[in-house]
Design an enzyme around this catalytic site. Sequence first.
Site, PDB file in Angstrom:
ATOM      1  N   SER A  53       0.823  -1.206   0.000  1.00 31.18           N
ATOM      2  CA  SER A  53       0.000   0.000   0.000  1.00 31.18           C
ATOM      3  C   SER A  53       0.863   1.266   0.000  1.00 31.18           C
ATOM      4  O   SER A  53       1.627   1.490  -0.932  1.00 31.18           O
ATOM      5  CB  SER A  53      -0.962  -0.031   1.194  1.00 31.18           C
ATOM      6  OG  SER A  53      -1.978   0.938   1.047  1.00 31.18           O
ATOM      7  N   ASP A 231      -8.396  -5.577  -5.781  1.00 36.45           N
ATOM      8  CA  ASP A 231      -8.216  -4.315  -5.065  1.00 36.45           C
ATOM      9  C   ASP A 231      -8.554  -3.152  -5.987  1.00 36.45           C
ATOM     10  O   ASP A 231      -8.141  -3.138  -7.148  1.00 36.45           O
ATOM     11  CB  ASP A 231      -6.761  -4.202  -4.597  1.00 36.45           C
ATOM     12  CG  ASP A 231      -6.441  -2.870  -3.935  1.00 36.45           C
ATOM     13  OD1 ASP A 231      -7.350  -2.274  -3.323  1.00 36.45           O
ATOM     14  OD2 ASP A 231      -5.282  -2.441  -4.010  1.00 36.45           O
ATOM     15  N   CYS A 234      -5.465   0.540  -4.903  1.00 34.52           N
ATOM     16  CA  CYS A 234      -4.128   0.454  -5.521  1.00 34.52           C
ATOM     17  C   CYS A 234      -4.174  -0.693  -6.513  1.00 34.52           C
ATOM     18  O   CYS A 234      -3.472  -1.693  -6.374  1.00 34.52           O
ATOM     19  CB  CYS A 234      -3.032   0.246  -4.477  1.00 34.52           C
ATOM     20  SG  CYS A 234      -2.762   1.638  -3.365  1.00 34.52           S
ATOM     21  N   HIS A 284      -6.438  -6.069  -1.656  1.00 37.90           N
ATOM     22  CA  HIS A 284      -5.339  -5.173  -1.308  1.00 37.90           C
ATOM     23  C   HIS A 284      -4.249  -5.887  -0.513  1.00 37.90           C
ATOM     24  O   HIS A 284      -3.078  -5.552  -0.634  1.00 37.90           O
ATOM     25  CB  HIS A 284      -5.920  -4.017  -0.480  1.00 37.90           C
ATOM     26  CG  HIS A 284      -4.991  -2.876  -0.266  1.00 37.90           C
ATOM     27  ND1 HIS A 284      -4.569  -2.057  -1.297  1.00 37.90           N
ATOM     28  CD2 HIS A 284      -4.414  -2.383   0.866  1.00 37.90           C
ATOM     29  CE1 HIS A 284      -3.772  -1.115  -0.798  1.00 37.90           C
ATOM     30  NE2 HIS A 284      -3.651  -1.291   0.493  1.00 37.90           N
TER      31      HIS A 284
END
Length: 301
Positions: A53, A231, A234, A284
């Site tokens: 992240s 996700d 991102c 994610h």
Amino acid sequence: LFVDQPVGTGYSKGSEMEKDEFGLGFNFHTFLVEFFATYPSLKKRPLYITGESYAGHYIPVISAEILKQRHPDINLVGVAIGNGWVDPFNQVLAYPKFAYENGLIDSKHYNLYTKDFEACRSILNTDNYEVGFVGCIMTTNSIIGNPPNFNFYDIRKKCKGKLCYDFSLIEKFLAQENVDKILGVSGLPWEACVATVQEELYFDNMRSYASNVTTLLESGVSVLVYSGDKDFICNYMGGEAWTNNLQWSGHNAFSSLDYVPFENFGQYKSYKGLTFLQIYGAGHMVPMDQPEVALTMLQRF
């Protein structure tokens, strides 16, 4: 070795919080020097730095600082960035594309949001990160909705709570007296997310640190960029975009490569130290959603 950083996150406490990535890089390098001085048997062993992240900002700067300092005890050989926020300029345009292809928005909103992101990108191009950040974040929030229409960390799930996940189990586990004694952090509370740290780095969000990745590759440090394909925030399309646009000596060869299967877990392409890996069926947090795949990936790396 798990490191809670920057100062103010997890167990890491301090009187001053950093306001930019360069302070974070200096602090992390200082930590590593002290760590190897404390555990000399680990000196010069191959070091891999991994994170996910916003670590897409942290890792390139931390690693570039390590290379710059050339400390004889630190042998950096590779970094791995999972669903990372590295190069916002090349990643934000993936939001409407990913949302449209996954049925989160219709074609009308796809065209509208694409124009909005192109506008905020033009502002980022002038290095006006504060104004660009506001424009980009407003458009991103419009896609997500308020309250969120979906879990922006995993579009297969509903968003529950402020962070879309329930972190109460790990908070309860780390709050146990016997656990904090074993970890040597008695009296220090662990926190999953600290708003004040985010506030200090607020306008750092839209800065690109792709040039630091270039530094790593040209210095012979291997870089693995991996993305779970469920996700949104991102997403893998943005990861693909920034790695394809990365300016380095292998740019043309890497960007023109075809993907090959990662067994039946995903697909990847790799050239002279840079690997981009799309992992199927993960959001994610790849190690949470696909733990065996994540272990295989790291072992091979």
